[in-house]
Design an enzyme around this catalytic site. Sequence first.
Site, PDB file in Angstrom:
ATOM      1  N   TYR A 152      28.997 -26.544  29.460  1.00  0.00           N
ATOM      2  CA  TYR A 152      27.971 -27.179  30.275  1.00  0.00           C
ATOM      3  C   TYR A 152      28.402 -28.613  30.580  1.00  0.00           C
ATOM      4  O   TYR A 152      28.053 -29.574  29.898  1.00  0.00           O
ATOM      5  CB  TYR A 152      26.625 -27.164  29.556  1.00  0.00           C
ATOM      6  CG  TYR A 152      26.013 -25.787  29.400  1.00  0.00           C
ATOM      7  CD1 TYR A 152      26.492 -24.697  30.128  1.00  0.00           C
ATOM      8  CD2 TYR A 152      24.945 -25.566  28.542  1.00  0.00           C
ATOM      9  CE1 TYR A 152      25.940 -23.431  29.995  1.00  0.00           C
ATOM     10  CE2 TYR A 152      24.384 -24.312  28.398  1.00  0.00           C
ATOM     11  CZ  TYR A 152      24.883 -23.248  29.123  1.00  0.00           C
ATOM     12  OH  TYR A 152      24.312 -22.001  28.969  1.00  0.00           O
ATOM     13  N   HIS A 208      29.921 -16.570  24.667  1.00  0.00           N
ATOM     14  CA  HIS A 208      29.251 -16.846  25.937  1.00  0.00           C
ATOM     15  C   HIS A 208      29.294 -15.657  26.888  1.00  0.00           C
ATOM     16  O   HIS A 208      28.312 -15.377  27.591  1.00  0.00           O
ATOM     17  CB  HIS A 208      29.897 -18.071  26.598  1.00  0.00           C
ATOM     18  CG  HIS A 208      28.981 -18.792  27.524  1.00  0.00           C
ATOM     19  ND1 HIS A 208      29.084 -20.140  27.771  1.00  0.00           N
ATOM     20  CD2 HIS A 208      27.942 -18.369  28.278  1.00  0.00           C
ATOM     21  CE1 HIS A 208      28.154 -20.511  28.633  1.00  0.00           C
ATOM     22  NE2 HIS A 208      27.445 -19.447  28.958  1.00  0.00           N
ATOM     23  N   SER A 258      17.682 -18.154  32.315  1.00  0.00           N
ATOM     24  CA  SER A 258      17.037 -18.204  33.630  1.00  0.00           C
ATOM     25  C   SER A 258      15.724 -17.419  33.597  1.00  0.00           C
ATOM     26  O   SER A 258      15.478 -16.558  34.448  1.00  0.00           O
ATOM     27  CB  SER A 258      17.972 -17.645  34.710  1.00  0.00           C
ATOM     28  OG  SER A 258      17.496 -17.938  36.004  1.00  0.00           O
ATOM     29  N   PRO A 259      14.860 -17.691  32.613  1.00  0.00           N
ATOM     30  CA  PRO A 259      13.653 -16.878  32.441  1.00  0.00           C
ATOM     31  C   PRO A 259      12.622 -17.029  33.553  1.00  0.00           C
ATOM     32  O   PRO A 259      11.770 -16.149  33.708  1.00  0.00           O
ATOM     33  CB  PRO A 259      13.093 -17.376  31.106  1.00  0.00           C
ATOM     34  CG  PRO A 259      13.562 -18.790  31.012  1.00  0.00           C
ATOM     35  CD  PRO A 259      14.937 -18.779  31.619  1.00  0.00           C
ATOM     36  N   LEU A 260      12.699 -18.117  34.307  1.00  0.00           N
ATOM     37  CA  LEU A 260      11.732 -18.312  35.381  1.00  0.00           C
ATOM     38  C   LEU A 260      12.154 -17.617  36.664  1.00  0.00           C
ATOM     39  O   LEU A 260      11.345 -17.459  37.585  1.00  0.00           O
ATOM     40  CB  LEU A 260      11.517 -19.805  35.627  1.00  0.00           C
ATOM     41  CG  LEU A 260      10.961 -20.570  34.414  1.00  0.00           C
ATOM     42  CD1 LEU A 260      10.874 -22.050  34.701  1.00  0.00           C
ATOM     43  CD2 LEU A 260       9.604 -20.016  34.014  1.00  0.00           C
TER      44      LEU A 260
END
Length: 308
Positions: free
Chosen positions: A53, A138, A218-220
């Site tokens: 990241y 990952h 990316s749960p939204l």
Amino acid sequence: MRYRLLGDLRVGAIGFGAMPLSIGGHPDEARALATVHAALDAGVTLLDTADSYHLPGAEPGHNEQLVARALATYGGDTSEVLVATKGGRGRPSPSALRAWGDPQGSWTVTGSPAHLKSAAEASLKRLGVETIGLYQLHKPDPAVPFEDSVGALRELLDAGRIRLAGISNTTTDQIRRAHTILGDRLVSVQNQYSPAVLDSEPELQLCAELGIAFLPWSPLGGISRSSLRGPSSVRPDDRFAAFHEVARERGVSPQQICLAWLLTRSPTVIPIPGASRPETIRDSAGAADLVLDAEELARLDAGAGPRD
């Protein structure tokens, strides 16, 4: 904040994905640190980061170092905070990727045991700890036997360099194979999952069966970009329409409804929404205490899923 189990640890039911603090339109450091501090103030105890990241071509570990500085400068108790990091992906510069014949500039995948063990040691130094709380592969490397990559996690566990192990972006078959190798020390699976992306439903159900935490990334699912046509209407074909409607009725954000819905999918689900502002993560954390009733859940279930 309600809590859920991750291995033998109790963590807040809503975690925090720190990636936005280092990628894309990442904030300045002061706001980044304030965002992590706001998460901790709200009862979040799972912070998810990764060595990759960072901006393309930059040195690995920007996000890990931010998380470490945030914990070091936090005025409260951090003894129950679990930092989860990941290894096995890279972000070379676009020019390097083009030279390698990758004009799209995608992330690289390197899952060799040597790389994973070296990456874990580097993460340990950046995080300033003697043992990484949760270390995750990952992404499986198609050029490396999956058992070899997972075997590296087992070696890191045996050496005491990591406390718990997880895998990410995996299939049900890979989860079973990793579980065979790691047993109860495999505590988490991190796959993409949201009302818009339900492809990992089989993986979620398998995790529930095995008692493994399922961490949706990316749960939204883009709910923040699901535009409204007015203050009280949502496009009829919008898969998030029901989430907006229930949010208006409850007087909360659609994002909070989305996360509360995810928590109902399985008792092993721990969403890790990203945030780059303190107010955003405070709102997300509020989903842990939001209980949806049966009628609301039926509406949300009917609206979720891909559109043709």
